[in-house]
Design a protein around this motif. Structure first.
Motif, PDB file in Angstrom:
ATOM      1  N   TRP A  38       0.828  -1.203   0.000  1.00 32.06           N
ATOM      2  CA  TRP A  38       0.000   0.000   0.000  1.00 32.06           C
ATOM      3  C   TRP A  38       0.866   1.257   0.000  1.00 32.06           C
ATOM      4  N   ALA A  39       1.966   1.247   0.750  1.00 33.54           N
ATOM      5  CA  ALA A  39       2.872   2.398   0.771  1.00 33.54           C
ATOM      6  C   ALA A  39       3.517   2.599  -0.596  1.00 33.54           C
ATOM      7  N   ALA A  40       3.870   1.512  -1.260  1.00 32.27           N
ATOM      8  CA  ALA A  40       4.451   1.615  -2.599  1.00 32.27           C
ATOM      9  C   ALA A  40       3.435   2.176  -3.588  1.00 32.27           C
ATOM     10  N   ILE A  41       2.194   1.759  -3.484  1.00 39.92           N
ATOM     11  CA  ILE A  41       1.144   2.261  -4.371  1.00 39.92           C
ATOM     12  C   ILE A  41       0.898   3.741  -4.106  1.00 39.92           C
ATOM     13  N   ARG A  42       0.837   4.113  -2.853  1.00 39.95           N
ATOM     14  CA  ARG A  42       0.608   5.514  -2.488  1.00 39.95           C
ATOM     15  C   ARG A  42       1.736   6.391  -3.021  1.00 39.95           C
ATOM     16  N   ASP A  43       2.959   5.851  -3.056  1.00 44.52           N
ATOM     17  CA  ASP A  43       4.109   6.593  -3.559  1.00 44.52           C
ATOM     18  C   ASP A  43       3.996   6.878  -5.054  1.00 44.52           C
ATOM     19  N   CYS A  44       3.337   6.002  -5.794  1.00 43.64           N
ATOM     20  CA  CYS A  44       3.284   6.177  -7.240  1.00 43.64           C
ATOM     21  C   CYS A  44       1.977   6.782  -7.737  1.00 43.64           C
ATOM     22  N   VAL A  45       1.105   7.162  -6.834  1.00 41.72           N
ATOM     23  CA  VAL A  45      -0.163   7.771  -7.244  1.00 41.72           C
ATOM     24  C   VAL A  45       0.090   9.159  -7.815  1.00 41.72           C
ATOM     25  N   ASN A  46      -0.637   9.468  -8.864  1.00 41.78           N
ATOM     26  CA  ASN A  46      -0.494  10.765  -9.493  1.00 41.78           C
ATOM     27  C   ASN A  46      -1.143  11.846  -8.635  1.00 41.78           C
ATOM     28  N   ARG A  47      -0.420  12.883  -8.354  1.00 37.16           N
ATOM     29  CA  ARG A  47      -0.935  14.015  -7.590  1.00 37.16           C
ATOM     30  C   ARG A  47      -0.670  15.285  -8.374  1.00 37.16           C
ATOM     31  N   THR A  48      -1.531  16.261  -8.245  1.00 36.70           N
ATOM     32  CA  THR A  48      -1.384  17.491  -9.019  1.00 36.70           C
ATOM     33  C   THR A  48      -0.127  18.266  -8.650  1.00 36.70           C
ATOM     34  N   SER A  49       0.403  18.057  -7.458  1.00 33.61           N
ATOM     35  CA  SER A  49       1.595  18.791  -7.040  1.00 33.61           C
ATOM     36  C   SER A  49       2.883  18.158  -7.560  1.00 33.61           C
ATOM     37  N   ARG A  50       2.776  17.054  -8.271  1.00 35.73           N
ATOM     38  CA  ARG A  50       3.973  16.362  -8.752  1.00 35.73           C
ATOM     39  C   ARG A  50       4.207  16.656 -10.228  1.00 35.73           C
ATOM     40  N   LYS A  51       5.472  16.661 -10.625  1.00 34.61           N
ATOM     41  CA  LYS A  51       5.814  16.879 -12.018  1.00 34.61           C
ATOM     42  C   LYS A  51       5.493  15.616 -12.808  1.00 34.61           C
ATOM     43  N   PRO A  52       5.004  15.760 -14.045  1.00 37.23           N
ATOM     44  CA  PRO A  52       4.503  14.606 -14.791  1.00 37.23           C
ATOM     45  C   PRO A  52       5.519  13.493 -15.046  1.00 37.23           C
ATOM     46  N   ARG A  55       8.228  12.866 -13.191  1.00 38.86           N
ATOM     47  CA  ARG A  55       8.907  12.502 -11.960  1.00 38.86           C
ATOM     48  C   ARG A  55       8.058  11.577 -11.113  1.00 38.86           C
ATOM     49  N   TRP A  56       7.126  12.159 -10.380  1.00 37.67           N
ATOM     50  CA  TRP A  56       6.234  11.393  -9.515  1.00 37.67           C
ATOM     51  C   TRP A  56       4.869  11.343 -10.168  1.00 37.67           C
ATOM     52  N   GLY A  57       4.168  10.288  -9.986  1.00 44.11           N
ATOM     53  CA  GLY A  57       2.917  10.132 -10.709  1.00 44.11           C
ATOM     54  C   GLY A  57       3.282   9.948 -12.164  1.00 44.11           C
ATOM     55  N   GLY A  58       2.464  10.388 -13.047  1.00 48.32           N
ATOM     56  CA  GLY A  58       2.780  10.342 -14.473  1.00 48.32           C
ATOM     57  C   GLY A  58       3.433   9.052 -14.905  1.00 48.32           C
ATOM     58  N   LEU A  59       4.481   9.180 -15.693  1.00 52.81           N
ATOM     59  CA  LEU A  59       5.155   8.023 -16.276  1.00 52.81           C
ATOM     60  C   LEU A  59       5.851   7.162 -15.223  1.00 52.81           C
ATOM     61  N   SER A  60       6.574   7.790 -14.318  1.00 51.06           N
ATOM     62  CA  SER A  60       7.264   7.021 -13.268  1.00 51.06           C
ATOM     63  C   SER A  60       6.278   6.276 -12.384  1.00 51.06           C
ATOM     64  N   GLY A  61       5.204   6.946 -12.035  1.00 53.00           N
ATOM     65  CA  GLY A  61       4.184   6.314 -11.198  1.00 53.00           C
ATOM     66  C   GLY A  61       3.527   5.148 -11.890  1.00 53.00           C
ATOM     67  N   TYR A  62       3.249   5.309 -13.184  1.00 49.17           N
ATOM     68  CA  TYR A  62       2.636   4.220 -13.938  1.00 49.17           C
ATOM     69  C   TYR A  62       3.577   3.020 -13.975  1.00 49.17           C
ATOM     70  N   GLN A  63       4.864   3.284 -14.217  1.00 45.53           N
ATOM     71  CA  GLN A  63       5.838   2.187 -14.275  1.00 45.53           C
ATOM     72  C   GLN A  63       5.986   1.510 -12.921  1.00 45.53           C
ATOM     73  N   GLN A  64       5.949   2.290 -11.849  1.00 45.01           N
ATOM     74  CA  GLN A  64       5.992   1.702 -10.505  1.00 45.01           C
ATOM     75  C   GLN A  64       4.771   0.823 -10.266  1.00 45.01           C
ATOM     76  N   LEU A  65       3.605   1.330 -10.624  1.00 39.87           N
ATOM     77  CA  LEU A  65       2.368   0.576 -10.428  1.00 39.87           C
ATOM     78  C   LEU A  65       2.375  -0.696 -11.279  1.00 39.87           C
TER      79      LEU A  65
END
Length: 83
Positions: free
Chosen positions: A8-22, A24-34
């Motif tokens: 759950w912590a790993a999933i929360r880390d990769c969730v897309n948030r509006t405050s994150r750069k596309p 970096r966090w969320g976006g492409l990196s988040g999708y790859q993590q998920l």
């Protein structure tokens, strides 16, 4: 329960948030993590996914990946183009 909280912590880390750069966090990196988390859950033998929670979580991750595949592919192409 420790495994579930780590996942759950790993999933929360990769969730897309509006405050994150596309890219970096969320976006492409988040999708790859998920995607990696989903692969790990799918690779576990049935006896290791001993909770309904992990089974349901695997389904949710697969749905999120499916829903966001085209966006992730577009971001990946844009990232390659920009580089």
């Amino acid at each position: 329960m420790a495994i579930e909280s780590q996942i759950w912590a790993a999933i929360r880390d990769c969730v897309n948030r509006t405050s994150r750069k596309p890219f970096r966090w969320g976006g492409l990196s988040g999708y790859q993590q998920l995607e990696t988390i989903g692969q790990i859950l799918r690779s576990l033998p049935c006896r290791e996914i001993d909770t309904d929670y992990l089974s349901l979580l695997s389904v949710w991750i697969d749905q999120a990946l499916s829903n966001n595949l085209s966006v992730a592919l577009d971001l990946e192409q844009a990232n390659l183009w920009l580089r």
